[in-house]
Motif scaffolding. Structure first.
Motif, PDB file in Angstrom:
ATOM      1  N   ASP A  29       5.295  -2.239  -2.102  1.00  0.00           N
ATOM      2  CA  ASP A  29       3.925  -2.365  -2.610  1.00  0.00           C
ATOM      3  C   ASP A  29       3.981  -2.722  -4.098  1.00  0.00           C
ATOM      4  OD1 ASP A  29       4.516  -0.013  -3.984  1.00  0.00           O
ATOM      5  OD2 ASP A  29       3.689   1.233  -2.391  1.00  0.00           O
ATOM      6  N   VAL A  30       2.813  -2.973  -4.670  1.00  0.00           N
ATOM      7  CA  VAL A  30       2.753  -3.436  -6.062  1.00  0.00           C
ATOM      8  C   VAL A  30       3.339  -2.388  -7.004  1.00  0.00           C
ATOM      9  CG1 VAL A  30       1.200  -4.109  -7.951  1.00  0.00           C
ATOM     10  CG2 VAL A  30       0.773  -4.940  -5.625  1.00  0.00           C
ATOM     11  N   ARG A  31       2.953  -1.127  -6.780  1.00  0.00           N
ATOM     12  CA  ARG A  31       3.381  -0.083  -7.713  1.00  0.00           C
ATOM     13  C   ARG A  31       4.893   0.082  -7.787  1.00  0.00           C
ATOM     14  NH1 ARG A  31      -1.057   4.485  -8.556  1.00  0.00           N
ATOM     15  NH2 ARG A  31      -2.671   2.925  -8.950  1.00  0.00           N
ATOM     16  N   THR A  32       5.540  -0.061  -6.648  1.00  0.00           N
ATOM     17  CA  THR A  32       6.978   0.151  -6.626  1.00  0.00           C
ATOM     18  C   THR A  32       7.734  -0.925  -7.409  1.00  0.00           C
ATOM     19  OG1 THR A  32       6.652   1.083  -4.437  1.00  0.00           O
ATOM     20  CG2 THR A  32       8.925   0.627  -5.065  1.00  0.00           C
ATOM     21  N   VAL A  33       7.227  -2.149  -7.389  1.00  0.00           N
ATOM     22  CA  VAL A  33       7.979  -3.224  -8.036  1.00  0.00           C
ATOM     23  C   VAL A  33       7.479  -3.561  -9.448  1.00  0.00           C
ATOM     24  CG1 VAL A  33       8.711  -4.272  -5.867  1.00  0.00           C
ATOM     25  CG2 VAL A  33       6.590  -5.053  -6.952  1.00  0.00           C
ATOM     26  N   THR A  34       6.487  -2.818  -9.937  1.00  0.00           N
ATOM     27  CA  THR A  34       5.995  -3.107 -11.291  1.00  0.00           C
ATOM     28  C   THR A  34       5.939  -1.830 -12.125  1.00  0.00           C
ATOM     29  OG1 THR A  34       3.701  -2.713 -10.655  1.00  0.00           O
ATOM     30  CG2 THR A  34       4.475  -4.992 -10.549  1.00  0.00           C
ATOM     31  N   THR A  35       5.826  -2.021 -13.440  1.00  0.00           N
ATOM     32  CA  THR A  35       5.508  -0.913 -14.341  1.00  0.00           C
ATOM     33  C   THR A  35       4.228  -1.320 -15.083  1.00  0.00           C
ATOM     34  OG1 THR A  35       6.697  -1.861 -16.208  1.00  0.00           O
ATOM     35  CG2 THR A  35       7.965  -0.440 -14.740  1.00  0.00           C
ATOM     36  N   GLU A  36       3.708  -0.398 -15.882  1.00  0.00           N
ATOM     37  CA  GLU A  36       2.485  -0.728 -16.644  1.00  0.00           C
ATOM     38  C   GLU A  36       2.708  -1.973 -17.498  1.00  0.00           C
ATOM     39  OE1 GLU A  36       3.664   2.547 -17.030  1.00  0.00           O
ATOM     40  OE2 GLU A  36       1.982   3.891 -16.549  1.00  0.00           O
ATOM     41  N   SER A  37       3.942  -2.109 -18.020  1.00  0.00           N
ATOM     42  CA  SER A  37       4.184  -3.245 -18.917  1.00  0.00           C
ATOM     43  C   SER A  37       3.984  -4.569 -18.184  1.00  0.00           C
ATOM     44  CB  SER A  37       5.593  -3.166 -19.498  1.00  0.00           C
ATOM     45  OG  SER A  37       6.543  -3.284 -18.473  1.00  0.00           O
ATOM     46  N   HIS A  38       4.372  -4.625 -16.913  1.00  0.00           N
ATOM     47  CA  HIS A  38       4.168  -5.870 -16.159  1.00  0.00           C
ATOM     48  C   HIS A  38       2.677  -6.153 -15.973  1.00  0.00           C
ATOM     49  CE1 HIS A  38       8.243  -4.545 -14.825  1.00  0.00           C
ATOM     50  NE2 HIS A  38       8.482  -5.782 -15.211  1.00  0.00           N
ATOM     51  N   MET A  39       1.913  -5.079 -15.733  1.00  0.00           N
ATOM     52  CA  MET A  39       0.477  -5.268 -15.494  1.00  0.00           C
ATOM     53  C   MET A  39      -0.224  -5.712 -16.785  1.00  0.00           C
ATOM     54  SD  MET A  39       0.464  -4.723 -12.345  1.00  0.00           S
ATOM     55  CE  MET A  39      -0.997  -4.229 -11.452  1.00  0.00           C
ATOM     56  N   ILE A  40       0.271  -5.241 -17.937  1.00  0.00           N
ATOM     57  CA  ILE A  40      -0.336  -5.647 -19.208  1.00  0.00           C
ATOM     58  C   ILE A  40       0.091  -7.075 -19.554  1.00  0.00           C
ATOM     59  CG2 ILE A  40      -0.541  -5.139 -21.670  1.00  0.00           C
ATOM     60  CD1 ILE A  40       0.011  -2.166 -20.947  1.00  0.00           C
ATOM     61  N   SER A  41       1.345  -7.400 -19.276  1.00  0.00           N
ATOM     62  CA  SER A  41       1.823  -8.749 -19.552  1.00  0.00           C
ATOM     63  C   SER A  41       1.044  -9.769 -18.709  1.00  0.00           C
ATOM     64  CB  SER A  41       3.320  -8.813 -19.233  1.00  0.00           C
ATOM     65  OG  SER A  41       3.931  -9.895 -19.854  1.00  0.00           O
TER      66      SER A  41
END
Lengths: 436, 552
Positions: A71-83
């Protein structure tokens, strides 16, 4: 006071509290000196240049673009979502007319992230440009977009996302894959059977200088863009072609980057790689910002710049001219894809993908409908060392009704089969993004 | 007793405060031709019935430097700068003696190319020939390596009565602003120092022997003696005086909007949890951005004397002011006249207001009460829009860490504090427009002088340490030291604090340790190739703006 010719938005997000690991090139310090240089130059006192805060991308923004396993959460961190959110903000301010141009100076980068995501490859988890482009298409309905990737590494992720999409022209200029990660990006890689010539690769030899890059822009990229006539030009602005970059072998300079940007004239630029954080990034970023804003950049030079030492060898110039001929020929008369295998109405290819950062191996079977009316419904059966057999289905942007119905059928069948741990369903027709 | 004196654009106000009470106050129009006359009169009047030896401190807010710059009464300055790679420094040209010298320092403070000595020599000869006596010397990244500015100072030598070195004015990065700040500092230096001499003379004559401070745009004070070297710090202190005044008069603890409605303009300030916000980099002045720290305030062209105009049925107010209201014998109707007309206030000659509004309405072919209502709505709507735009900008301020990105608290004002001459007239309209409680402090008419009187000192230092070079620098304190390879951010914070305290002691800045705060602190591991080479440590430390006591 200086006045910018173009109203320009800068989304600066250096993520000073995030690193892949402490001595990794993708670490906290990466944009620190760029910030120092931009501040010292008084960039934000230039009339017309404004700084904007990034958005935070939503799960839906990612699910609209990628199949994330599990799922999205497992493969990302907050930094990816902000980038990714920084790229989205850049798109919003341009599309809403708040500025003429925008540059998302954000990290971590994204152009090695493919359609299906199991982890991090080439320092990338999710594809910032692709998430931005899909946001633009969904919210503003823009049809034809060109992405020009000037990172030194082949943008195999972006190429993968748009391989089958005839409405997105993807051009990558990079150091020849025979000499650098990820090894792909050769001239014959021209896109899927229904999007031939909409993926363009320009592999340049090591030690290419300003001269060679600008030759490629003038003689390959600009003519192809003029022919394709995109409504929007996006620059995947990697800065690792610089002569001081520690992990590549090119001889491009800050002046070269600024001139390239002026010639390319992108609406939006998004930072990709570039790891010479002291010797290159402060000057390259300054050059790009000034060029985009339409402010004189002729005095932007690296302190150690030496024209003679970086002068391009005549053999290299000759080689690049040949590459140009081959690329233009491939664009104008793309040969049939010899590797395409047809099963019924579907074009099918098998892929093995290695996630170098996370050490994950993925096997895929990708099937795309050979549709005459739209890019065609697509599905990917994927398993990896991180995830058991999973499935992704996409009814693409601009899908025809029959591809939409086919997509719904495939989704239903996949659920009924109980074969898959995770199923991702991207339904651009009805704007539905589901994970089961 | 504390004496506060604010020489404003319109009025000169003075107050004398003892034990949280106003003992005396004075207000008179400012004599722009001779500020000193205005000041002397105010000082004499406000202290005439008290024991002058009991005055513990005088805080002075003056427009002297501001006016000198605006009215172009400054001295010619030799501006000698060096930029190196980047934006063409010609873009920052100021004055007639502006020289760009080849040479460069990079963002790490490493000297890349020496200043070209022939160029320096030629510049100085030309200046000497034209009898230029004050200089501003600025190089790019001088806050990381002040060596080249010091070299220039050495070369200027006796040729100058005064030099401003960029790195001594602020530790912040921003070369163009540093150039502007240094330029203004030298341009007003002589005039300002003559003014300081005159003030001291006047005080002597009045028999007042006490500490004298001047107010800065950041709402803090600095000793008069210190301001002689940093006159640029005294520009635009007026809005800060009013803001510090409202802090003295009201116990503000929440997010709030501060409106100071004057004759020509309305000043807007925003408070976060009761504390005034500060401009990100510095104040812009005469369209030149500077590094002079300032409270975040925005001035908009609407005030009590703003002209009301009607054009094809559309009513607008401001930004023009064409003399006072008709209530005060002015030529055109203004907001004050509109408020007089509908009885919200009763100011000056109300009959003249009524007559003026009736005539204007007739001329515009509309009913008088419609005209009045529309003009008040326009003004209040404009103020509301501007406040909201300012709030949006503040809340959208970029941040650079994931932590701040996720934790960011938006400022949501709960109250509106209102002051200035026409404040009463606007209260109920602003209450309706903002839908927030509106508070008008009692002594708002001299709030600015109260703010000046009670303002505490402020000061800021920025420390930059590079453990791979083994160096520490605090530019504006002229401190350069060696540091060990294992120097930490905690040590840097302690050191920034103690240097600040030492400096204050030496300069006679009275402040308490509890007012000193670390406002930014970071430490980056620097990696070259695959090896850590040291740490890049940055600390910002300040004595925060505040007031001493208040008005009970």
């Amino acid at each position: 006071m200086i006045k910018a010719k173009n109203r320009m938005g800068l989304i600066f997000f250096p993520a000073y509290d995030w690193a892949i690991d402490p001595s990794h090139p993708e670490r906290e310090e990466r944009l620190l000196y760029t910030q120092d240089q931009l501040w010292e130059e008084g960039i934000f006192d230039i009339e017309g240049i404004h700084e904007f805060k990034p958005d935070i991308a939503t799960e839906e923004d990612v699910m609209r673009t990628h199949f994330c396993f599990p799922d999205v959460r497992t493969v990302t961190t907050e930094s990816h979502m902000i980038s990714a959110g920084g790229a989205i903000k850049a798109a919003r301010i341009v599309m809403d007319g708040e500025v003429d141009k925008a540059f998302a100076l954000v990290r971590p980068p994204g152009h090695h992230a493919m359609k299906s995501v199991h982890g991090n490859r080439g320092f990338c988890n999710i594809n910032n440009e692709a998430i931005m482009v899909e946001y633009i298409r969904e919210k503003y309905g823009t049809k034809k977009i060109a992405i020009v990737d000037t990172d030194c590494h082949h943008g195999d992720g972006t190429q993968d996302v748009y391989w089958h999409d005839p409405n997105i022209l993807y051009i990558s200029i990079h150091q020849d894959g025979r000499t650098l990660y990820p090894g792909s990006g050769h001239v014959p890689e021209l896109g899927g059977p229904c999007a031939r010539g909409k993926t363009i690769n320009i592999p340049l030899p090591p030690a290419t200088s300003d001269e060679g890059f600008l030759y490629a822009i003038d003689n390959i990229v600009l003519p192809i863009l003029a022919d394709f006539k995109p409504e929007l030009i996006i620059n995947s602005a990697g800065q690792d072609n610089h002569y001081t970059d520690p992990i590549t072998n090119m001889n491009f300079s800050a002046q070269g980057y600024a001139i390239l940007n002026e010639k390319l004239n992108p609406d939006i630029a998004v930072l990709e790689g570039g790891y010479s954080i002291q010797g290159a990034l402060p000057y390259v970023n300054l050059g790009i910002v000034l060029a985009m804003a339409g402010v004189d950049y002729s005095m932007v030079r690296e302190p150690d710049y030496n024209y003679e030492a970086l002068r391009q060898d005549r053999n290299i110039s000759g080689y690049i001219e040949k590459v140009a001929d081959a690329v233009l020929d491939a664009y104008r008369n793309p040969p049939k894809d010899k590797n395409a295998v047809k099963y019924g109405d579907y074009n099918v290819r098998k892929k093995q993908i290695y996630y170098d950062t996370d050490g994950i191996r993925e096997s895929q079977i990708e099937s795309v409908m050979a549709c005459k009316k739209c890019p065609g419904v697509l599905h990917i059966e994927s398993s990896s060392s991180a995830n058991p057999l999973s499935f992704g289905i996409e009814i693409p942007f601009g899908a025809c009704r029959s591809c939409r119905d086919e997509g719904l059928r495939v989704f239903r069948d996949a659920k009924d089969s109980r074969k898959y741990r995770t199923i991702h369903f991207i339904n651009r027709f009805d704007k539905e993004y589901i994970r089961v | 007793m504390y004496l506060g004196l604010d020489v404003g654009g319109t009025h000169t106000d003075a107050v004398l405060i003892d034990n949280n009470k106003i003992v005396a106050s004075f207000k008179a129009p400012t004599d722009h031709k001779n500020l000193l006359t205005s000041i002397n009169r105010a000082l004499a009047e406000v202290t005439k019935s008290v024991d002058r030896s009991a005055i513990k401190r005088i805080n002075l807010s003056t427009t002297l430097s501001t006016n000198a710059i605006v009215e172009n009464k400054t001295e010619k300055v030799g501006v000698i700068i060096s930029g190196g790679p980047g934006i063409d420094p010609e873009s920052f040209r100021l004055g007639d003696f502006f020289y760009v010298i080849p040479g460069s320092i990079d963002h790490r403070g490493t000297l890349i190319k020496d200043l070209e000595s022939a160029g320096v020599k030629a510049a100085l000869e030309e200046c000497a020939g034209k009898n230029v006596r004050v200089y501003s010397l600025v190089t790019k990244f001088s806050t990381r390596n002040p060596g080249e500015e010091e070299y220039l100072a050495e070369k200027v030598g006796d040729q100058a009565d005064f030099v401003s070195l960029g790195h001594r004015l602020s530790g912040q990065l921003n070369f163009p602003r540093r150039v502007g700040t240094a330029y203004f500092n030298s341009a007003v230096w002589r005039l300002y120092n003559q003014f300081c001499d005159a003030i001291n003379e006047s005080l002597k004559e009045l028999g007042i022997d006490t500490q004298v401070n001047v107010l800065k745009a950041d709402g803090g004070t600095m000793p008069l003696s210190l301001s002689r070297e940093l006159p640029v710090e005294t520009i635009l202190s007026g809005p800060a005086a009013s803001i510090m005044g409202i802090i003295s008069l009201c116990d503000i603890t929440d997010d709030s909007i501060i409106l100071d409605i004057g004759g020509t303009t309305t000043d807007i300030a925003i408070f976060a949890s009761g504390a005034p916000l500060v401009e990100r980099q510095g104040i812009s002045f005469a369209s030149v951005p500077t590094l002079v720290r300032s409270l975040l305030a925005r001035s908009i062209g609407i005030g009590g004397d703003s002209r009301i105009s009607v054009q094809s049925g559309k009513v607008t107010v401001g930004p023009m002011r064409e003399g006072p209201s008709m209530a005060e014998g002015g030529p055109v109707i203004t907001l004050v006249d509109a408020l007089n007309y509908n009885g919200t206030i009763s100011y000056g000659n109300t009959a003249a207001s009524k007559k003026g509004v009736d005539e204007a309405a007739k001329k515009a072919g509309m009913k008088a009460d419609v005209l009045v209502k529309a003009s008040i709505e326009f003004a209040v709507g404009f103020i509301t829009d501007q406040v909201n735009a300012m709030l949006a900008e503040i809340n959208d301020k970029p941040v650079y860490t994931i932590h701040e990105m996720l934790e960011n608290r938006a400022i949501v004002p709960e109250k509106v504090y209102l002051m200035g001459g026409p404040a009463q007239g606007f209260a109920r309209y602003l209450h309706a427009s903002f839908n927030k409680e509106v508070i008008i402090p009692r002594e708002y008419a001299v709030a600015n002088a109260i703010g000046a009187a009670l303002a505490k000192p402020t000061f800021q230092v920025e420390l930059f340490a590079d453990t791979s070079k083994g160096q520490l620098i605090i530019p504006n304190l002229n401190i350069r030291e060696k540091v060990a390879g294992d120097y930490t951010v905690e040590q840097a914070e302690d050191e920034a604090r103690s240097y600040l305290v030492d400096y204050c002691k030496r300069m006679g800045i009275q402040s308490s340790v509890k007012d000193i705060e670390i406002i930014e602190s970071s430490s980056f591991k620097m990696v070259q190739g695959y090896f850590s080479t040291g740490r890049d440590i940055r600390v910002k430390c300040q004595i925060k703006p505040g007031v001493e006591g208040g008005i009970a």
